[in-house]
Scaffold this motif. Structure first.
Motif, mmCIF file in Angstrom:
data_model
loop_
_atom_site.group_PDB
_atom_site.id
_atom_site.type_symbol
_atom_site.label_atom_id
_atom_site.label_comp_id
_atom_site.label_asym_id
_atom_site.label_seq_id
_atom_site.Cartn_x
_atom_site.Cartn_y
_atom_site.Cartn_z
ATOM 1 N N GLU A 264 0.837 -1.204 0.000
ATOM 2 C CA GLU A 264 0.000 0.000 0.000
ATOM 3 C C GLU A 264 0.865 1.245 0.000
ATOM 4 N N SER A 265 2.099 1.141 0.520
ATOM 5 C CA SER A 265 3.009 2.259 0.337
ATOM 6 C C SER A 265 3.569 2.115 -1.073
ATOM 7 N N HIS A 266 4.287 3.124 -1.521
ATOM 8 C CA HIS A 266 4.656 3.148 -2.944
ATOM 9 C C HIS A 266 5.490 1.963 -3.372
ATOM 10 N N VAL A 267 4.981 1.280 -4.355
ATOM 11 C CA VAL A 267 5.707 0.190 -4.990
ATOM 12 C C VAL A 267 6.919 0.774 -5.678
ATOM 13 N N GLY A 268 8.004 0.042 -5.676
ATOM 14 C CA GLY A 268 9.183 0.515 -6.387
ATOM 15 C C GLY A 268 10.215 1.090 -5.447
ATOM 16 N N ILE A 269 9.832 1.406 -4.243
ATOM 17 C CA ILE A 269 10.815 1.855 -3.257
ATOM 18 C C ILE A 269 10.962 0.748 -2.231
ATOM 19 N N GLY A 270 11.963 -0.068 -2.424
ATOM 20 C CA GLY A 270 12.278 -1.079 -1.418
ATOM 21 C C GLY A 270 11.378 -2.292 -1.478
ATOM 22 N N ILE A 271 10.403 -2.293 -2.371
ATOM 23 C CA ILE A 271 9.495 -3.428 -2.399
ATOM 24 C C ILE A 271 9.092 -3.663 -3.853
ATOM 25 N N THR A 272 9.029 -4.910 -4.271
ATOM 26 C CA THR A 272 8.726 -5.211 -5.668
ATOM 27 C C THR A 272 7.222 -5.191 -5.893
ATOM 28 N N GLY A 273 6.834 -5.296 -7.153
ATOM 29 C CA GLY A 273 5.422 -5.324 -7.494
ATOM 30 C C GLY A 273 4.701 -6.483 -6.836
ATOM 31 N N ASP A 274 5.465 -7.527 -6.493
ATOM 32 C CA ASP A 274 4.834 -8.680 -5.847
ATOM 33 C C ASP A 274 4.729 -8.486 -4.338
#
Ligand code: HEC
Ligand code: HEC
Ligand code: HEC
Ligand code: HEC
Ligand code: HEC
Ligand code: HEC
Ligand code: HEC
Ligand code: HEC
Ligand code: HEC
Ligand code: HEC
Length: 310
Positions: A264-274
């Protein structure tokens, strides 16, 4: 006639209470008080005991003190000397004292009653039922009645005593980021009530956050934009006894933040689309990681600080 007299004398001797008990003294207590103890306990082997006389327990002018008028002196703490303080009789073993000492006869609770008879407050408020009372600690496990200065009065000596038993907290306090407990600038008792309290973990304050606020008042809020876990429990993110992560954090950011914030926080910063941790995280996470932008992690008072970014 002479025989009768001898018998009478013998009977009188037998009927007499054990050595040292005059009729006007309490049963079992020594007739001459401390003086009688010192017949045998004034040698070099007992020299360390004599600091008692420099401490708060031997104030003759204070009627509340064990050495005040009408008090029982050594036996106010150790219990009645009885046969222990009697004469040396060949072949007879000297019984141990009732309270305090390696071979004390009484249970810990009963020994502690000797102290709480005078220290009502420490005895009756929270001690009964506290973790320490249930673990059968003796008052003397922490306090040293024969010392000039009680070790609990000084942060360095107090912490050392606590850590003798609490080795987990000892090792945590040695970690790179910790409250200055190991240097004696802070005492365990700044946060804990050693005699027990109604609060979790025997804290001095109602809950963890109240405890932290006593020194870190700036984190109290209320904030216009609150960060829910901060207001709830500082230990969601901090390890109060010390950690190897800067700021005594329980783990490093971004992992710390991502333990609660997923996609729920922005995807792409430290976390993948999965929704999995990104092995090649964005360089936006270098240095202070999520806090590069979310600088106000404890809450913000800025009108547009909704994202804790200012
Ligand atoms: C006649 C000599 C004598 C007198 C009087 C005497 N003691 Fe002792 N006490 C000893 C000896 C000897 C020991 C060591 C016993 C041992 O190690 O087994 C001892 C040991 C102790 C101990 C340690 C017991 C333990 O658990 O091993 C305490 C506490 C103690 N005495 C307190 C007192 C007090 C208080 C008095 C006065 C009421 C007193 N003594 C009077 C000879 C005496
Ligand atoms: C305020 C309470 C108090 C008073 C008063 C007191 N004691 Fe003690 N004493 C203790 C405690 C508590 C211990 C146990 C120390 C420990 O467990 O480390 C002890 C331990 C001892 C010991 C055995 C331990 C050792 O280190 O050898 C002796 C002997 C002793 N006391 C003798 C005396 C004599 C003699 C007097 C009077 C001059 C006296 N005590 C007065 C509380 C007291
Ligand atoms: C006969 C009464 C009496 C007994 C028994 C007694 N105390 Fe005390 N205690 C006092 C008095 C009086 C003071 C001094 C209090 C003050 O100055 O306000 C004191 C002070 C203390 C202090 C504060 C020390 C300091 O340096 O500030 C501690 C800790 C303490 N006692 C623990 C104990 C323990 C543990 C026991 C049992 C082994 C015990 N006391 C037995 C009367 C007693
Ligand atoms: C786990 C360690 C521990 C035990 C066990 C313990 N105390 Fe204490 N005590 C402390 C500490 C720490 C302080 C000083 C800080 C504070 O006030 O909480 C203290 C302070 C005291 C004081 C000084 C006055 C005060 O309250 O600040 C007295 C008196 C006292 N204790 C009596 C007792 C008695 C009596 C017992 C047994 C029923 C006992 N203590 C058991 C750790 C302990
Ligand atoms: C800055 C405040 C603070 C200081 C200083 C502190 N503690 Fe704690 N302690 C806490 C808090 C908060 C908890 C409860 C949360 C937790 O378990 O992490 C706690 C929990 C504990 C627990 C229970 C742990 C468990 O898992 O149930 C023990 C034991 C303990 N502390 C011992 C100590 C000792 C010993 C010292 C001194 C070396 C000490 N603490 C110093 C704040 C503190
Ligand atoms: C003689 C050993 C001993 C000493 C000394 C000691 N403790 Fe403990 N403590 C225990 C035991 C046993 C427990 C019971 C729980 C456990 O096993 O950890 C306990 C429990 C605790 C707890 C946890 C309470 C809970 O609700 O989980 C705290 C906090 C604590 N002690 C703080 C202290 C502080 C502060 C000191 C020093 C002033 C101290 N202890 C000295 C043995 C000790
Ligand atoms: C008795 C006062 C006191 C209490 C209570 C207290 N702290 Fe602290 N705290 C300090 C001090 C002193 C420092 C060290 C400040 C320094 O080094 O400049 C500190 C430092 C910190 C730091 C920064 C460590 C670092 O490495 O930068 C954190 C995080 C922290 N405390 C969290 C907490 C939490 C969480 C609690 C409640 C469980 C708490 N504190 C309770 C006094 C306290
Ligand atoms: C959501 C996680 C989180 C919670 C919950 C949290 N903190 Fe922090 N805290 C941090 C982070 C991350 C840092 C490091 C800040 C930085 O690097 O800019 C920090 C740093 C600190 C510091 C040291 C730097 C400073 O700002 O003074 C203190 C003190 C502190 N926190 C106290 C607390 C207290 C007290 C609480 C509870 C009221 C608390 N924290 C709750 C995440 C948290
Ligand atoms: C223990 C769980 C937890 C941890 C750890 C945590 N947070 Fe939060 N965070 C929350 C909760 C719950 C909210 C409130 C969410 C809501 O209101 O929808 C929140 C809100 C936020 C918000 C504001 C979102 C909004 O919609 O206003 C930001 C930004 C944020 N967290 C950043 C962080 C950062 C950065 C970290 C790491 C330092 C972190 N969080 C660690 C639970 C956590
Ligand atoms: C480059 C700056 C930047 C970095 C780095 C960053 N964020 Fe954000 N984040 C933002 C901004 C700006 C917003 C506000 C977006 C908005 O208001 O729509 C935001 C919003 C959020 C929100 C709220 C989302 C929502 O639905 O409103 C959370 C939670 C959050 N970030 C967590 C994190 C976490 C966790 C990290 C670290 C993995 C992180 N952020 C790293 C800039 C950043």
């Amino acid at each position: 006639m002479a025989g009768d007299l001898l018998l009478l004398l013998a009977a009188l001797l037998l009927a007499m209470p054990a050595f040292g008990q005059a009729e006007d003294s309490l049963p079992g207590y020594s007739q001459y008080g401390a003086e009688q103890c010192l017949w045998c306990h004034a040698g070099a082997a007992d020299a360390h005991l004599m600091d008692l006389f420099q401490g708060p327990h031997a104030v003759r002018g204070d009627p509340r003190s064990p050495f005040g008028a009408e008090q029982l002196q050594c036996e106010a703490c150790h219990g009645p000397g009885g046969d222990h303080a009697g004469p040396i009789v060949a072949g007879r073993e000297r019984p141990a004292m009732p309270a305090f000492g390696p071979n004390a006869l009484w249970s810990n609770d009963r020994q502690n009653e000797m102290c709480t008879a005078c220290h009502l407050e420490q005895g009756h408020r929270f001690w009964d039922g506290s973790e320490h009372q249930r673990a059968e600690l003796s008052c003397a496990d922490c306090h040293e009645s024969h010392a000039r200065r009680d070790p609990m009065n000084l942060a360095t000596s107090q912490n050392a005593v606590c850590m003798d038993c609490h080795i987990t907290q000892r090792s945590q306090s040695q970690r790179a980021y910790a409250h200055p407990v190991r240097h004696g600038e802070m005492a365990c008792s700044d946060c804990h009530a050693a005699h027990g309290s109604i609060n979790d973990a025997m804290l001095t304050d109602l809950n963890i956050n109240q405890n932290c606020y006593t020194c870190h008042a700036d984190k109290r809020g209320p904030h216009l934009w609150e960060h829910a876990p901060v207001a709830e429990d500082c230990t969601h993110c901090h390890q109060p006894h010390g950690s190897n992560h800067p700021g005594m954090l329980t783990r490093r950011a971004p992992l710390l933040c991502q333990s609660c914030h997923g996609r729920e926080s922005h995807v792409g910063i430290g976390i993948t689309g999965d929704g999995l941790p990104d092995n090649n995280p964005s360089n936006l996470l270098l240095l202070d990681s999520c806090m590069n932008c979310h600088t106000q992690v404890h809450g913000s008072n800025h009108p547009s600080g909704r994202a804790l970014a200012r």
